[in-house]
Write a protein that holds these residues in place. Structure first.
Motif, PDB file in Angstrom:
ATOM      1  N   ARG A   8     -85.555 -55.403 -13.002  1.00  0.00           N
ATOM      2  CA  ARG A   8     -84.483 -54.757 -13.761  1.00  0.00           C
ATOM      3  C   ARG A   8     -84.367 -53.263 -13.417  1.00  0.00           C
ATOM      4  O   ARG A   8     -83.277 -52.726 -13.252  1.00  0.00           O
ATOM      5  N   ILE A   9     -85.519 -52.596 -13.296  1.00  0.00           N
ATOM      6  CA  ILE A   9     -85.486 -51.152 -13.061  1.00  0.00           C
ATOM      7  C   ILE A   9     -84.858 -50.828 -11.706  1.00  0.00           C
ATOM      8  O   ILE A   9     -84.182 -49.821 -11.540  1.00  0.00           O
ATOM      9  N   TYR A  12     -81.168 -50.987 -12.142  1.00  0.00           N
ATOM     10  CA  TYR A  12     -80.728 -49.807 -12.878  1.00  0.00           C
ATOM     11  C   TYR A  12     -80.613 -48.606 -11.958  1.00  0.00           C
ATOM     12  O   TYR A  12     -79.666 -47.846 -12.020  1.00  0.00           O
ATOM     13  N   LYS A  13     -81.619 -48.435 -11.116  1.00  0.00           N
ATOM     14  CA  LYS A  13     -81.594 -47.276 -10.211  1.00  0.00           C
ATOM     15  C   LYS A  13     -80.369 -47.335  -9.318  1.00  0.00           C
ATOM     16  O   LYS A  13     -79.739 -46.314  -9.045  1.00  0.00           O
ATOM     17  N   VAL A  16     -77.279 -46.481 -11.401  1.00  0.00           N
ATOM     18  CA  VAL A  16     -77.273 -45.055 -11.733  1.00  0.00           C
ATOM     19  C   VAL A  16     -76.890 -44.227 -10.504  1.00  0.00           C
ATOM     20  O   VAL A  16     -76.107 -43.272 -10.593  1.00  0.00           O
ATOM     21  N   GLN A  17     -77.398 -44.608  -9.328  1.00  0.00           N
ATOM     22  CA  GLN A  17     -77.032 -43.885  -8.105  1.00  0.00           C
ATOM     23  C   GLN A  17     -75.529 -43.980  -7.862  1.00  0.00           C
ATOM     24  O   GLN A  17     -74.893 -43.015  -7.448  1.00  0.00           O
ATOM     25  N   LYS A  19     -73.229 -44.377 -10.139  1.00  0.00           N
ATOM     26  CA  LYS A  19     -72.580 -43.530 -11.152  1.00  0.00           C
ATOM     27  C   LYS A  19     -72.662 -42.057 -10.740  1.00  0.00           C
ATOM     28  O   LYS A  19     -71.677 -41.321 -10.832  1.00  0.00           O
ATOM     29  N   LEU A  20     -73.833 -41.637 -10.275  1.00  0.00           N
ATOM     30  CA  LEU A  20     -74.002 -40.245  -9.853  1.00  0.00           C
ATOM     31  C   LEU A  20     -73.143 -39.952  -8.627  1.00  0.00           C
ATOM     32  O   LEU A  20     -72.649 -38.837  -8.462  1.00  0.00           O
ATOM     33  N   ASP A  23     -69.810 -39.288  -9.934  1.00  0.00           N
ATOM     34  CA  ASP A  23     -69.819 -37.966 -10.583  1.00  0.00           C
ATOM     35  C   ASP A  23     -69.647 -36.831  -9.584  1.00  0.00           C
ATOM     36  O   ASP A  23     -69.020 -35.822  -9.883  1.00  0.00           O
ATOM     37  N   ILE A  53     -73.584 -51.234 -18.630  1.00  0.00           N
ATOM     38  CA  ILE A  53     -74.330 -49.992 -18.886  1.00  0.00           C
ATOM     39  C   ILE A  53     -73.425 -48.873 -19.395  1.00  0.00           C
ATOM     40  O   ILE A  53     -73.759 -48.168 -20.336  1.00  0.00           O
ATOM     41  N   TYR A  54     -72.257 -48.701 -18.764  1.00  0.00           N
ATOM     42  CA  TYR A  54     -71.425 -47.534 -19.083  1.00  0.00           C
ATOM     43  C   TYR A  54     -70.186 -47.851 -19.917  1.00  0.00           C
ATOM     44  O   TYR A  54     -69.432 -46.945 -20.266  1.00  0.00           O
ATOM     45  N   GLU A  68     -61.826 -35.891 -17.162  1.00  0.00           N
ATOM     46  CA  GLU A  68     -62.784 -34.976 -17.792  1.00  0.00           C
ATOM     47  C   GLU A  68     -62.877 -33.668 -17.008  1.00  0.00           C
ATOM     48  O   GLU A  68     -62.898 -32.584 -17.582  1.00  0.00           O
ATOM     49  N   ARG A  75     -59.085 -25.716 -18.753  1.00  0.00           N
ATOM     50  CA  ARG A  75     -59.694 -24.744 -19.679  1.00  0.00           C
ATOM     51  C   ARG A  75     -59.984 -23.429 -18.970  1.00  0.00           C
ATOM     52  O   ARG A  75     -59.950 -22.361 -19.571  1.00  0.00           O
ATOM     53  N   MET A 121     -60.184 -16.289 -28.733  1.00  0.00           N
ATOM     54  CA  MET A 121     -61.645 -16.108 -28.734  1.00  0.00           C
ATOM     55  C   MET A 121     -62.030 -14.729 -28.223  1.00  0.00           C
ATOM     56  O   MET A 121     -63.009 -14.142 -28.661  1.00  0.00           O
TER      57      MET A 121
ATOM     58  N   ASP B  33     -66.736 -20.596 -26.803  1.00  0.00           N
ATOM     59  CA  ASP B  33     -67.433 -19.606 -25.986  1.00  0.00           C
ATOM     60  C   ASP B  33     -66.770 -18.260 -26.264  1.00  0.00           C
ATOM     61  O   ASP B  33     -65.768 -17.924 -25.663  1.00  0.00           O
ATOM     62  N   ALA B  34     -67.320 -17.545 -27.240  1.00  0.00           N
ATOM     63  CA  ALA B  34     -66.706 -16.296 -27.675  1.00  0.00           C
ATOM     64  C   ALA B  34     -67.713 -15.157 -27.568  1.00  0.00           C
ATOM     65  O   ALA B  34     -68.895 -15.363 -27.835  1.00  0.00           O
ATOM     66  N   PRO B  35     -67.244 -13.964 -27.169  1.00  0.00           N
ATOM     67  CA  PRO B  35     -68.181 -12.832 -27.070  1.00  0.00           C
ATOM     68  C   PRO B  35     -68.744 -12.447 -28.441  1.00  0.00           C
ATOM     69  O   PRO B  35     -68.054 -12.542 -29.445  1.00  0.00           O
ATOM     70  N   ASP B  92     -77.678 -46.896 -23.252  1.00  0.00           N
ATOM     71  CA  ASP B  92     -78.656 -47.625 -22.449  1.00  0.00           C
ATOM     72  C   ASP B  92     -79.752 -46.647 -22.031  1.00  0.00           C
ATOM     73  O   ASP B  92     -79.528 -45.767 -21.198  1.00  0.00           O
ATOM     74  N   LEU B  94     -82.694 -46.972 -20.404  1.00  0.00           N
ATOM     75  CA  LEU B  94     -83.241 -47.014 -19.038  1.00  0.00           C
ATOM     76  C   LEU B  94     -82.309 -46.319 -18.052  1.00  0.00           C
ATOM     77  O   LEU B  94     -82.741 -45.532 -17.199  1.00  0.00           O
ATOM     78  N   GLU B  98     -83.050 -42.809 -16.021  1.00  0.00           N
ATOM     79  CA  GLU B  98     -82.981 -42.700 -14.560  1.00  0.00           C
ATOM     80  C   GLU B  98     -82.009 -41.592 -14.140  1.00  0.00           C
ATOM     81  O   GLU B  98     -82.272 -40.834 -13.206  1.00  0.00           O
TER      82      GLU B  98
END
Lengths: 142, 138
Positions: A8-9, A12-13, A16-17, A19-20, A23, A53-54, A68, A75, A121, B33-35, B92, B94, B98
């Motif tokens: 299983r691990i 998962y690895k 995860v790889q 997913k990364l 990213d 998983i996700y 995202e 922003r 702000m 995020d403000a000064p 999850d 695990l 990872e």
């Protein structure tokens, strides 16, 4: 050996790889078939495990990561059209449609809102800080 | 009647480094995020699926709330891992373990089945420690 028999691990690895990888390469023209190949999975098993998983398929996750990151760029004052291309969309209309569906407002409205907030702000920061911290820190309320 | 927690505070040794850790490693989002005077910002982040909770990354620096002696004591306590500010959850454990490990997060305990649940422990870049478990379906 079928992927069902891997520990299983190890699976998962691999997920995860993948997913990364999404990213860090979301802005590129990612071929999700290649990712499942690199993860040594059948495409079906890869998608099934990724979603387990996700909570999203790899394709849905890629769109999520792009939007995202688009919110982060907007922003920071990056224009909508530049953001659209920077995060990997080719069409402004599909970007705007997906953005509105996920964020709840159009990229242009989000841009205007963030610009306003940023200005607020900077000009009146104490409006954003709970008063207890302001007084504890020796700042005066403006 | 109290209804919710709106803000909580995590004391950090370096605000810039903490921002990088909480956003780029843990995946939290910046809310405000403000000064806040020389060398300080009012910096709050939230967990990705909990936008209503603002976590203040409050720098332990001299002046304001921290006099010289308090600053020294606080810095030592944080570095030594005295504070465990929160219990975090993920879908999850695990996979999250990872991922965070691949991003360089230091774990004091890998995912372990305990009598109270499945749990891992990690520290932030200052020394604060967190318990990480899986969401419980109610």
């Amino acid at each position: 050996m079928s992927t069902e028999n891997y520990p299983r691990i190890y699976l998962y690895k691999r997920i995860v790889q993948a997913k990364l990888f999404i990213d860090s390469h979301f802005a590129e023209n990612i071929d999700l078939d290649n990712i499942s190949d690199e993860a040594y999975f059948s495409k079906f098993h890869f998608i099934r495990l990724f979603k387990k998983i996700y909570g999203k398929t790899p394709h849905q996750y890629l769109i999520f990561v792009r939007i995202e990151n688009a919110t982060k760029l907007i922003r920071n004052g990056i224009t909508v059209s530049e953001t659209c291309h920077t995060v990997g969309f080719e069409s402004l209309s599909s970007f705007s449609g997906l953005f509105k569906r996920m964020v709840g407002k159009t990229p242009s409205d989000y841009f205007a809102e963030q610009q306003y907030l940023k200005k607020e702000m900077l000009q009146t920061p104490l409006k954003f800080i709970p008063n207890c911290y302001v007084s504890q820190h020796g700042l005066s309320k403006k | 009647m109290i209804t919710k927690v709106s803000h909580m505070c995590i004391y950090v040794l370096n605000q810039d480094s903490a921002q990088d850790f909480y956003t780029n490693k843990l995946g939290f989002k910046v809310v405000t995020d403000a000064p806040m005077g020389p060398g300080m910002r009012w910096l709050t982040v939230c967990p990705p699926e909990q936008p209503e909770l603002e976590i203040t990354l409050f720098p332990v620096v001299e002046g304001g709330m921290f006099k010289k002696e308090t600053l020294k004591t606080m810095t030592e306590l944080i570095k030594n891992g005295t504070f465990g500010p929160a219990v975090l959850t993920c879908k999850d454990l695990l996979a999250t373990y990872e991922e965070l490990k691949a991003k360089g997060v230091v774990f004091k305990k890998p995912p372990t089945k305990e009598f109270y649940g499945f749990e891992a422990l990690f520290t932030d870049d200052s020394g604060n420690w967190f318990s990480l478990g899986e969401e419980v379906k109610k």
